[in-house]
Motif scaffolding. Sequence first.
Motif, PDB file in Angstrom:
ATOM      1  N   GLN A 650       0.828  -1.210   0.000  1.00  0.00           N
ATOM      2  CA  GLN A 650       0.000   0.000   0.000  1.00  0.00           C
ATOM      3  C   GLN A 650       0.862   1.260   0.000  1.00  0.00           C
ATOM      4  N   LEU A 651       1.916   1.251   0.800  1.00  0.00           N
ATOM      5  CA  LEU A 651       2.811   2.410   0.837  1.00  0.00           C
ATOM      6  C   LEU A 651       3.577   2.562  -0.478  1.00  0.00           C
ATOM      7  N   GLY A 652       3.984   1.450  -1.080  1.00  0.00           N
ATOM      8  CA  GLY A 652       4.675   1.533  -2.357  1.00  0.00           C
ATOM      9  C   GLY A 652       3.796   2.079  -3.460  1.00  0.00           C
ATOM     10  N   LEU A 653       2.529   1.631  -3.495  1.00  0.00           N
ATOM     11  CA  LEU A 653       1.588   2.176  -4.474  1.00  0.00           C
ATOM     12  C   LEU A 653       1.385   3.673  -4.241  1.00  0.00           C
ATOM     13  N   GLN A 654       1.245   4.036  -2.993  1.00  0.00           N
ATOM     14  CA  GLN A 654       1.076   5.450  -2.662  1.00  0.00           C
ATOM     15  C   GLN A 654       2.300   6.255  -3.069  1.00  0.00           C
ATOM     16  N   LEU A 687       8.003  14.986  -0.538  1.00  0.00           N
ATOM     17  CA  LEU A 687       8.276  14.651   0.862  1.00  0.00           C
ATOM     18  C   LEU A 687       7.395  13.494   1.320  1.00  0.00           C
ATOM     19  N   TRP A 688       6.136  13.550   0.923  1.00  0.00           N
ATOM     20  CA  TRP A 688       5.194  12.478   1.270  1.00  0.00           C
ATOM     21  C   TRP A 688       5.652  11.147   0.661  1.00  0.00           C
ATOM     22  N   ALA A 689       6.092  11.166  -0.598  1.00  0.00           N
ATOM     23  CA  ALA A 689       6.570   9.946  -1.261  1.00  0.00           C
ATOM     24  C   ALA A 689       7.818   9.406  -0.576  1.00  0.00           C
ATOM     25  N   ALA A 690       8.733  10.301  -0.172  1.00  0.00           N
ATOM     26  CA  ALA A 690       9.947   9.843   0.503  1.00  0.00           C
ATOM     27  C   ALA A 690       9.611   9.151   1.828  1.00  0.00           C
ATOM     28  N   VAL A 691       8.684   9.727   2.575  1.00  0.00           N
ATOM     29  CA  VAL A 691       8.277   9.119   3.843  1.00  0.00           C
ATOM     30  C   VAL A 691       7.661   7.740   3.590  1.00  0.00           C
ATOM     31  N   ALA A 692       6.809   7.641   2.566  1.00  0.00           N
ATOM     32  CA  ALA A 692       6.182   6.352   2.261  1.00  0.00           C
ATOM     33  C   ALA A 692       7.220   5.310   1.844  1.00  0.00           C
ATOM     34  N   LEU A 693       8.221   5.705   1.038  1.00  0.00           N
ATOM     35  CA  LEU A 693       9.251   4.762   0.612  1.00  0.00           C
ATOM     36  C   LEU A 693      10.101   4.284   1.787  1.00  0.00           C
ATOM     37  N   VAL A 694      10.482   5.199   2.655  1.00  0.00           N
ATOM     38  CA  VAL A 694      11.279   4.806   3.819  1.00  0.00           C
ATOM     39  C   VAL A 694      10.482   3.857   4.712  1.00  0.00           C
ATOM     40  N   ALA A 695       9.192   4.165   4.901  1.00  0.00           N
ATOM     41  CA  ALA A 695       8.366   3.294   5.739  1.00  0.00           C
ATOM     42  C   ALA A 695       8.214   1.906   5.122  1.00  0.00           C
ATOM     43  N   ALA A 696       8.098   1.815   3.787  1.00  0.00           N
ATOM     44  CA  ALA A 696       7.897   0.521   3.133  1.00  0.00           C
ATOM     45  C   ALA A 696       9.180  -0.288   3.024  1.00  0.00           C
ATOM     46  N   ALA A 697      10.316   0.401   2.852  1.00  0.00           N
ATOM     47  CA  ALA A 697      11.564  -0.308   2.587  1.00  0.00           C
ATOM     48  C   ALA A 697      12.402  -0.537   3.837  1.00  0.00           C
ATOM     49  N   ALA A 701       7.184  -0.517   8.116  1.00  0.00           N
ATOM     50  CA  ALA A 701       6.319  -1.438   7.384  1.00  0.00           C
ATOM     51  C   ALA A 701       7.083  -2.416   6.503  1.00  0.00           C
ATOM     52  N   SER A 702       8.390  -2.478   6.615  1.00  0.00           N
ATOM     53  CA  SER A 702       9.161  -3.406   5.788  1.00  0.00           C
ATOM     54  C   SER A 702       8.832  -4.859   6.167  1.00  0.00           C
ATOM     55  N   PRO A 703       8.640  -5.742   5.180  1.00  0.00           N
ATOM     56  CA  PRO A 703       8.369  -7.155   5.512  1.00  0.00           C
ATOM     57  C   PRO A 703       9.590  -7.859   6.105  1.00  0.00           C
ATOM     58  N   TRP A 754      13.839  -5.016  -4.439  1.00  0.00           N
ATOM     59  CA  TRP A 754      12.752  -5.889  -4.917  1.00  0.00           C
ATOM     60  C   TRP A 754      13.293  -7.271  -5.291  1.00  0.00           C
ATOM     61  N   LEU A 755      14.425  -7.305  -5.981  1.00  0.00           N
ATOM     62  CA  LEU A 755      14.989  -8.585  -6.394  1.00  0.00           C
ATOM     63  C   LEU A 755      15.378  -9.426  -5.177  1.00  0.00           C
ATOM     64  N   ALA A 756      15.972  -8.773  -4.172  1.00  0.00           N
ATOM     65  CA  ALA A 756      16.384  -9.506  -2.970  1.00  0.00           C
ATOM     66  C   ALA A 756      15.168 -10.051  -2.216  1.00  0.00           C
ATOM     67  N   THR A 757      14.145  -9.244  -2.060  1.00  0.00           N
ATOM     68  CA  THR A 757      12.953  -9.713  -1.340  1.00  0.00           C
ATOM     69  C   THR A 757      12.198 -10.765  -2.145  1.00  0.00           C
ATOM     70  N   ALA A 758      12.208 -10.636  -3.492  1.00  0.00           N
ATOM     71  CA  ALA A 758      11.551 -11.661  -4.308  1.00  0.00           C
ATOM     72  C   ALA A 758      12.267 -13.006  -4.158  1.00  0.00           C
ATOM     73  N   ILE A 759      13.615 -12.984  -4.114  1.00  0.00           N
ATOM     74  CA  ILE A 759      14.363 -14.227  -3.904  1.00  0.00           C
ATOM     75  C   ILE A 759      14.051 -14.801  -2.525  1.00  0.00           C
ATOM     76  N   ARG A 760      13.996 -13.937  -1.524  1.00  0.00           N
ATOM     77  CA  ARG A 760      13.703 -14.431  -0.171  1.00  0.00           C
ATOM     78  C   ARG A 760      12.293 -15.009  -0.102  1.00  0.00           C
TER      79      ARG A 760
END
Length: 866
Positions: A650-654, A687-697, A701-703, A754-760
């Motif tokens: 959700q954060l990545g889409l945002q 700024l909003w996008a940067a916050v969302a990316l940091v939270a997702a990655a 909110a990182s998996p 993305w590649l690293a998390t997809a492999i994991r």
Amino acid sequence: MELFLTLISVAALWIALSSRTRIKKLEQDIATLRAQGVDAGHDLVGQPDAPVSAAPDMSTRKTPWGQRSRNAGATPDATTVARVPKSGAKASREGVFARLRPWLRDNWIYPVAGAALVLSGVFLVQYAVETGKLTPFTQIVLALVLAAMLVGAGEWLRPRPVAGPVLPATLTGAGLVIAMAAVLAALHLYAMIGPATALACLAILSFAAIGLGWLYGPMLSALGLVAGTAVPFVLGGGGPPPPALFGYFALLAFAGLGIDAKRRWGWVTWLALAGPLGAMVMWRFAGADELGFALAVIMVAGAAMTLPFGYIAPMVQGPRALGRVRPAQGVRASFVASAVAGFGLALLVDGMAGPIGIAALAILIAVWCLRAPALSDQMVLPVLALPLWIIVQAWLGGGSVVYGFHLPRPPESPMPLQASYVFGLALLASLAMIWRGEAENPGRYAPFTLAGLVLPGGALVALETMWHPAGVIGPYAWALHAMAAAGFATLLALRYGVRDKGHGPRLGASVAAGFAFVALGVTLVLGQAALTIALAVLMVAAAAMDRRFDIPGIGAFMVLASLALGWRLVLDPGITWHLDQAQGFDFAASIVATLAGPLLALWLMQRLADVHIRQEARLVVETGLAGSAAIVAGLVIARVLPDQIGPHAQLGLQAGVLIALTWVQLRRAALPLLQHVRKALAWLFALWAAVALVAAAVFPASPLVGIWPFWGEVAGWPVVNDLLLAYLFPALVLLALARVRYLQFVAWGLCALWLATAIRHLWQGPDLRLLNGVAQGELYAYTFALLLAGAAALAWALRTRRPDLRKLGVALAGFAAAKAFLVDASELEGLLRVGAFLGLGLTLAGLAWLNGWVVAREGTHEPSDA
């Protein structure tokens, strides 16, 4: 009250002490005037203006407000009056208050004396009330006798040189104010006279002040205006505010404006507007009648269009209030008066008197000011005021929740057709503006025609957004209002097509407005997908009409349609509707229409002449199409995935949507309109996008981290999962839109994540938390991915001949080798270790050969990094 007098005295004394430095400057000016042959003893303030023939040098000519004529040899209009030139550039730039300070330095005691005399009359009435020794009639008579004595004394001293010009004005002004106070006391305290009699008496006193102001100078005018404005508030009396005082304040403004019609003092006009209009606003806040307020402010606005210029009807020429050239003070004062009237009606009038007054103001500006082009900029005021009144009424009259936001609207039960009446008033004002636009040059910008088309459109949008009239009168009945406006715009387009020979701003504005009204009407009756299709079709039809008939002004509708399509994609019905509520056909239809409409419109516009409005329309449509394409890519990915995606997705889409919106705002910031607003929005989105990316990655909110409640498992299948939305989607948007080097590095970093998390995900399943450890196959998969990335970088370097990419590929291969020897060798076991190092050796050999080939192809040529 003693404290009040003390403050006045201290302020006047401070002015006197701080103004000593101007004595030498005044003496130098007098010496310069004598050297030019001007009588230094001439009273420039109190005497009538010099005749036009007295100033043969046209470069020194000024308007009544002190603005120099732009054309030295031009014949002056009726508003041009000769002035004695001032010495030096600094003197020509002196403001009103700077010119007032020398007078206050020498005569500060007279305003204090006048205030004391006025307060003496007020205290006389107050004492009589407190002691009860005199009857009300006797109190009023004594106040009038004191006023008459002061006026008589001033008139007796006026022709005598020993008294000077200021003392008679002080006595006469104080007498007039005391007389006004006596009339108001008879009306407000004792009810001895009715409102009509009181207004008649006050009118006589006001017009007496006009006549005496011509004789006594500006001090009497200022004293009368200030004290006359303050009298109703000083007397008080309790009870509801009487509406008759609106008429009194209007007469007071007329008196001050009428003085300047003769004297041209300039600052008197500002005083005559600030005091009475401010008093009217305060009186309305106190609960006075809204109809009286509406009538009074409109009358004062109309008087400000005429009296300061010395006309019965507006005829002022020259620069406009919003033009680049500095306009005359009277033009600015008239604009301010109309602005107070328009926005005062929008903010302070609750009933139908508000839109009626705003429509009357629009007709006043359009029709009555036909011969006053300098006042034409005031047309923007009713265009802004009417939607503002609708919004204010919405917030005052009840509420509803739409799309998660509180958007209140007033109940329409007292007047079921109130929205129709408001729209009818907007059309009536629009007719007046269109009529005024008939006199405009068809080859130039047509402001009144444009304002006449925007006014009903703004009213319709505000009514639909804030009131939702379709819930009361039905969607089809409400849609007929928009279709009626569309028919009106179509008739105008047919008329201007004949009159302007098929081109011109009036034709373009009317055609664009017709399309916009049709789109609004369709909005009210169609579903979500059908509405998007209709907007796209109208957009293509507008581009086809421009291609067929060469109507550049229709680009305004192209801009509105592009903004509307973007609005529908992101906000209403928005991303949520496209993801959760839209069925398969509706989703596909909405997406195709959002992309196909602007694309076809751009194709139709590509061979048209590059006029200014088409260039702006193309820029808006192109940026809107690129931003929509990026957002559509994310929506398509999300529709393929399961319904329940994690917070990282959700954060990545945002973040991807916000990156696209940032790029759109930055590209559109090249346009002059709302440039600073667009830049501010771009920074906010970024700024909003940067916050969302940091939270997702990274966090929370990182998996990989697993911080509850922000953490979520990966949804979907291996490779095709919500990690595509979390990291690859914003990375691709950055790569496609950003041209800054460090942003591309961020994008490549997201691709690697993305590649690293997809492999994991392939080895660990939906739970990617690092606390679960690393599998053996997963460990070598990372090494293999590094080798593939190095090979891809070398292949891309071969294609683009960029040495930096070749170096990056070699570095990735070296990093993979280091990882294999330092990490994989200790973690892998058995045949897996053998196969891993066998594959590593072959791959490294192949990469070395590829690197040598790239170097050989480069030869001695070292291209730039561009």
